[in-house]
Scaffold this active site. Structure first.
Site, PDB file in Angstrom:
ATOM      1  N   THR A  61      -3.862  -2.031   2.495  1.00 16.77           N
ATOM      2  CA  THR A  61      -2.645  -2.287   3.480  1.00 16.77           C
ATOM      3  C   THR A  61      -3.060  -3.894   3.473  1.00 16.77           C
ATOM      4  O   THR A  61      -3.877  -4.606   3.030  1.00 16.77           O
ATOM      5  CB  THR A  61      -2.542  -1.696   4.900  1.00 16.77           C
ATOM      6  OG1 THR A  61      -1.444  -2.108   5.606  1.00 16.77           O
ATOM      7  CG2 THR A  61      -3.663  -2.009   5.744  1.00 16.77           C
ATOM      8  N   LYS A  65      -3.133  -6.209  -0.556  1.00 17.02           N
ATOM      9  CA  LYS A  65      -2.449  -5.219  -1.756  1.00 17.02           C
ATOM     10  C   LYS A  65      -2.524  -6.177  -2.989  1.00 17.02           C
ATOM     11  O   LYS A  65      -2.226  -5.608  -3.920  1.00 17.02           O
ATOM     12  CB  LYS A  65      -0.907  -5.133  -1.280  1.00 17.02           C
ATOM     13  CG  LYS A  65      -0.671  -3.968  -0.277  1.00 17.02           C
ATOM     14  CD  LYS A  65       0.512  -3.384   0.079  1.00 17.02           C
ATOM     15  CE  LYS A  65       0.519  -2.520   1.091  1.00 17.02           C
ATOM     16  NZ  LYS A  65       1.926  -2.102   1.355  1.00 17.02           N
TER      17      LYS A  65
END
Length: 246
Positions: A61, A65
């Site tokens: 997250t 990413k």
């Protein structure tokens, strides 16, 4: 004991740990845990992989990413097109393969929402990281789209003050990829002319908390079909589990 988990910078309000822990209990999946791995920098990622002997898969997250890409040995073609990874499968000899389950989650959820009506054009509100998977899904469904941003000097990206009746009559699908309306700032929403919406419009909000955002409320008040990002969240989580176990 197999270990799965989530890496990110701040994971206080993680959906993933609760979801997977409940899944393991409900489906009686034994000898498996889902942990949260807060790392202050992506430079700490290799050490995490080295130290966690039984780690088999990770979700990724904000803000990693994109930053995790150089550490991967292989990237799934869909994730490569999106340009971001939110699932990592840890293979033999700790070889890391990256995937993007946001792509799969959004694609399935959007197809259900449109119920086969893909003869539409779309406006993507926001140009940040969340818009990347949305863009690739629309391309794969052959849905033409335009980006909309608060500030833009690029001719192919619209600004909100350019949105008029012509755009709204020709673009029936409007997707909010911005964090506007997300808890705790629930009184915010993208500044589009909601009075131009009607029953032929589909408003998809990637935000899932609250479940009924101001963007969705204003759309529904004008007759539009509305949907939040909760189903997408569940679908991408299940896709993660499928990737880790296939």
């Amino acid at each position: 004991m197999r270990i799965f988990g989530l890496i990110g910078k701040k994971l206080t309000h993680s959906f993933s740990k609760k979801y997977f822990t409940e899944k393991f209990e409900r489906e009686q999946i034994k000898q498996v845990v889902y942990e949260l791995f807060e790392i202050p920098s992506i430079d700490d990622f290799p050490q995490l992989i080295e130290n966690q002997e039984n780690l088999k898969g990770l979700n990724v997250t904000i803000p990693y990413k994109l930053e995790v890409l150089p550490f991967l040995h292989e990237i799934d073609p869909a994730a490569e097109r999106v340009g971001a990874v939110n699932v990592i499968k840890i293979q033999e000899n700790k070889k890391l393969k990256g995937y993007n389950s946001d792509y799969y989650g959004f694609k399935i959820s959007l197809e259900k929402f449109l119920a086969g009506n893909t003869e539409v054009k779309a406006l993507i509100l926001g140009t940040g990281g969340a818009s990347k998977a949305v863009k690739v899904v629309l391309e794969d469904l052959n849905i033409p789209y335009r980006y909309v941003s608060r500030n833009s000097e690029k001719p192919d990206i619209l600004t909100y003050n350019q949105l008029n009746e012509d755009f709204f009559s020709s673009h029936q699908l409007i997707i909010n990829t911005t964090p506007l309306g997300m808890y705790p700032l629930i009184e915010t929403c993208p500044e589009i002319p909601y009075h131009l919406l009607g029953e032929n419009h589909y408003l998809y909000d990637l935000v899932y908390n609250p479940e009924n955002t101001l963007f969705m409320q204003k759309g529904a008040e004008n007759g539009a079909n509305v949907k939040n990002g909760l189903e997408m969240l569940y679908l991408q989580a299940e896709k993660s589990w499928e990737i880790w176990n296939e």
